[in-house]
Write a protein that holds these residues in place. Structure first.
Motif, short mmCIF file in Angstrom:
data_model
loop_
_atom_site.label_atom_id
_atom_site.label_comp_id
_atom_site.label_asym_id
_atom_site.label_seq_id
_atom_site.Cartn_x
_atom_site.Cartn_y
_atom_site.Cartn_z
N LYS A 41 50.15 -87.83 -17.42
CA LYS A 41 49.72 -87.65 -18.77
C LYS A 41 49.34 -86.14 -18.86
CE LYS A 41 47.18 -92.15 -19.40
NZ LYS A 41 45.94 -92.59 -19.41
N PRO A 42 49.68 -85.55 -19.99
CA PRO A 42 49.49 -84.19 -20.31
C PRO A 42 47.98 -83.94 -20.07
CG PRO A 42 50.38 -85.02 -22.26
CD PRO A 42 50.30 -86.28 -21.32
N GLY A 43 47.76 -82.72 -19.37
CA GLY A 43 46.12 -82.38 -19.13
C GLY A 43 45.70 -82.97 -17.87
N THR A 44 46.73 -83.48 -16.86
CA THR A 44 46.14 -84.00 -15.72
C THR A 44 45.87 -82.86 -14.84
OG1 THR A 44 47.49 -86.01 -15.83
CG2 THR A 44 46.86 -85.33 -13.70
N VAL A 45 44.76 -82.70 -14.17
CA VAL A 45 44.43 -81.69 -13.21
C VAL A 45 44.33 -82.13 -11.80
CG1 VAL A 45 42.39 -80.34 -12.71
CG2 VAL A 45 42.83 -80.92 -15.12
N PHE A 46 45.12 -81.28 -10.98
CA PHE A 46 45.40 -81.64 -9.65
C PHE A 46 44.57 -80.51 -8.92
CE2 PHE A 46 49.18 -83.60 -11.44
CZ PHE A 46 49.27 -84.72 -10.69
N LEU A 47 43.51 -81.31 -7.98
CA LEU A 47 42.63 -80.36 -6.82
C LEU A 47 43.34 -80.63 -5.66
CD1 LEU A 47 39.40 -80.48 -8.72
CD2 LEU A 47 40.88 -78.61 -8.73
N THR A 48 43.58 -79.89 -4.88
CA THR A 48 43.88 -80.08 -3.31
C THR A 48 42.78 -80.83 -2.56
OG1 THR A 48 44.94 -78.16 -3.29
CG2 THR A 48 44.63 -79.24 -1.16
N ASP A 57 40.88 -91.56 -18.24
CA ASP A 57 40.83 -92.52 -17.35
C ASP A 57 38.99 -92.70 -17.02
OD1 ASP A 57 43.41 -93.13 -16.84
OD2 ASP A 57 43.48 -92.48 -14.95
N LYS A 58 38.69 -93.82 -16.87
CA LYS A 58 37.16 -94.23 -16.51
C LYS A 58 37.11 -93.87 -15.24
CE LYS A 58 38.38 -99.07 -15.51
NZ LYS A 58 38.04 -100.20 -15.95
#
Length: 124
Positions: A41-48, A57-58
């Motif tokens: 989804k647009p705006g998904t943030v990936f943190l290592t 998402d809940k």
């Protein structure tokens, strides 16, 4: 280089052939959409080392460890892999270090982004 235009047989250089093959590969591979990219989804943030934060998402239950770095199945798998790795000799017949085995086993056993990216061995 031989060129016979009348019979439609054209022999070019190897460089021309490789360039045409690469161009064809690039054209076809850019058209395909990977299933993973389609699900994002647009705006998904990936943190290592953490699960991706998807907007809308809940929040997960804190006691649910499935797919995390604390997943018991993942930890058991890494432990088994590490013990097998340490028992087998490495290149040159020497034993492998614990850190080398843990890094290798993490790559083999991980199934989620969080499991694959957290620092299982302290980085110096």
């Amino acid at each position: 280089v031989e060129r016979n235009i009348s019979s439609k047989i054209v022999h070019g250089s190897r460089r021309d052939l490789i360039a045409k093959g690469f161009a064809a590969f690039a054209a076809f591979s850019s058209c395909a959409v990977s299933p993973v990219a389609a699900e994002l989804k647009p705006g998904t943030v990936f943190l290592t080392g953490k699960a991706p934060k998807v907007p809308g998402d809940k929040p997960r239950d804190p006691s649910d460890t499935k797919g995390t770095k604390k997943d018991t199945g993942f930890l058991r798998s890494v432990s088994d892999c590490k013990s097998k790795c340490e028992r087998t000799p490495g290149p040159g017949g020497l034993a492998r270090s614990k850190e080398d085995c843990l890094s290798e086993c993490q790559d083999i056993c991980c199934t989620t982004y969080e499991q694959c990216t957290f620092a299982i061995v302290p980085r110096i």
